[in-house]
Design a protein around this motif. Structure first.
Motif, PDB file in Angstrom:
ATOM      1  N   SER A 228       0.812  -1.218   0.000  1.00  0.00           N
ATOM      2  CA  SER A 228       0.000   0.000   0.000  1.00  0.00           C
ATOM      3  C   SER A 228       0.847   1.271   0.000  1.00  0.00           C
ATOM      4  N   ASN A 229       2.123   1.151   0.372  1.00  0.00           N
ATOM      5  CA  ASN A 229       2.995   2.335   0.361  1.00  0.00           C
ATOM      6  C   ASN A 229       3.208   2.857  -1.052  1.00  0.00           C
ATOM      7  N   GLY A 230       3.269   1.959  -2.008  1.00  0.00           N
ATOM      8  CA  GLY A 230       3.414   2.360  -3.404  1.00  0.00           C
ATOM      9  C   GLY A 230       4.812   2.783  -3.790  1.00  0.00           C
ATOM     10  N   VAL A 231       5.372   3.733  -3.061  1.00  0.00           N
ATOM     11  CA  VAL A 231       6.703   4.268  -3.351  1.00  0.00           C
ATOM     12  C   VAL A 231       7.465   4.401  -2.043  1.00  0.00           C
ATOM     13  N   ILE A 232       8.754   4.075  -2.071  1.00  0.00           N
ATOM     14  CA  ILE A 232       9.601   4.239  -0.888  1.00  0.00           C
ATOM     15  C   ILE A 232      10.869   4.989  -1.269  1.00  0.00           C
ATOM     16  N   ARG A 233      11.564   5.477  -0.255  1.00  0.00           N
ATOM     17  CA  ARG A 233      12.895   6.050  -0.432  1.00  0.00           C
ATOM     18  C   ARG A 233      13.908   4.991  -0.015  1.00  0.00           C
ATOM     19  N   ALA A 234      14.928   4.793  -0.844  1.00  0.00           N
ATOM     20  CA  ALA A 234      15.863   3.707  -0.560  1.00  0.00           C
ATOM     21  C   ALA A 234      17.269   4.065  -1.013  1.00  0.00           C
ATOM     22  N   ARG A 235      18.232   3.388  -0.398  1.00  0.00           N
ATOM     23  CA  ARG A 235      19.625   3.457  -0.836  1.00  0.00           C
ATOM     24  C   ARG A 235      19.977   2.149  -1.536  1.00  0.00           C
ATOM     25  N   PHE A 236      20.948   2.231  -2.454  1.00  0.00           N
ATOM     26  CA  PHE A 236      21.380   1.053  -3.206  1.00  0.00           C
ATOM     27  C   PHE A 236      22.811   0.688  -2.829  1.00  0.00           C
TER      28      PHE A 236
END
Length: 347
Positions: A228-236
């Motif tokens: 349900s979040n749809g989009v997240i902020r992430a590091r690679f």
């Protein structure tokens, strides 16, 4: 952090020539190439007149030219000093920080504004030492690891469709779409908000939404966030090609590459390997596998000579320590040990 790394490199640029001298272009490129843990497909046709089949780095240099990581030219000039401008272009291209056509030498001011490896007024014609190059590699990788990316997922509407690399998309597998990472690159995705991680394999191109940097399969997305979040902020964290990463530990494989100074495996004998995983050995010169000692002490005498366009294949069936006795055409020999394990550390 960026400022500290930039200042440190500026000091290194100002230092006199390092004890080992300026790094040659061939050595510098191979250092950069090996640091990304990306395999080079075997090449037969030379891309440069002065880097021929059998020469050190032929496979990597020819493959990189074919993939436009190196600029097409008549000569590579392998023994010339590596200049700062070339090192920067090669670094940005091997890290896939942008599309290839946006990473020419003329694009360096823009790229340096995003990833400031040197001061804006640095002399791009400066020669680099090995220490300087290592510092640049570490600095860029540190910057990339701290970048925050917008990540979403794709699922039902695409399930069963073909990917950009000829696979069938499976929303239940741990895969991802990325615009520039090479296929089969393993990437650890870290949700910036909750710290959860998932390791995915790039097998598709995309996403094609402005501002978005990666689309995960549904299964991968649900490892780090609710759907349900749809989009997240992430590091690679780019781990490398799946063939060069220990799938048990998800750490980079380390390989024993040199039989002698002049005879070098393309990939080499790994320090640690997995049961049932095929090992293929090829080198820049003729070599011989004189024998293999198995974990139970059994010794298999082979005397298999391997040419530059041939491969020696070996698949370990049991866990334990294997000892390879390899040699060269002039009679030199070397033992190389390989520990084979089951995933999970079961011996």
């Amino acid at each position: 952090m960026r400022r500290a790394l930039t200042v440190l490199f500026a000091l290194l640029i100002a230092m006199p020539c390092a004890a080992e001298g300026w790094v040659p272009r061939r050595d510098g490129f191979l250092l950069i190439w090996e640091s990304i843990r990306r395999p080079a497909e075997e090449q037969i046709t030379p891309e440069f007149d002065d880097v021929q089949l059998g020469d050190l780095g032929f496979t990597e240099i020819s493959y990189a030219c074919e993939r436009h990581i190196l600029d097409d030219a008549e000569n590579f000039r392998p023994n010339d000093p590596l200049l700062l401008s070339d090192a920067l272009v090669w670094l940005y291209r091997t890290r896939n920080v942008d599309e290839l056509d946006a990473m020419e030498e003329g694009d360096l001011p823009v790229l340096l504004a995003r990833y400031p490896l040197v001061e804006p007024d640095a002399d791009l014609s400066a020669r680099l030492s090995r220490d300087m190059l290592f510092q640049m590699i570490r600095s860029l990788d540190a910057m990339l690891a701290e970048e925050i990316h917008e990540v979403s997922f794709y699922a039902d509407d695409f399930h069963g469709n073909g990917t950009a690399f000829g696979e069938t998309f499976d929303m239940n597998a741990l895969t991802a779409a990325h615009r520039t990472f090479p296929p089969d690159t393993l990437v650890r995705v870290i949700n910036q908000d909750n710290g959860l991680t998932v390791t995915v394999r790039v097998n598709d191109r995309g996403p094609y939404v402005e501002g978005r940097d990666m689309d995960l399969s549904l299964a991968a997305f649900e490892e780090v966030a609710d759907r349900s979040n749809g989009v997240i902020r992430a590091r690679f964290q780019r781990l490398g090609d799946q063939s060069l990463v220990d799938m048990c530990t998800q750490e980079a494989q380390r390989f024993q590459k040199r039989i002698t100074r002049d005879v070098r495996f393309h990939r080499g004998i790994p320090h640690v390997w997995q049961v049932g995983k095929k090992l293929s050995l090829g080198a820049n010169r003729f070599f011989v596998v004189r024998g293999v000692t198995y974990p139970d002490g059994t010794h298999m005498r082979t005397q298999d000579w391997v040419g530059t366009d041939e491969r020696f294949h070996f698949t370990p069936a049991i866990a334990g320590t294997y000892i390879f006795l390899v040699g060269t055409a002039d009679g030199r020999r070397r033992e190389m040990r390989m520990i084979v394990q089951q995933c999970g550390g079961q011996q």
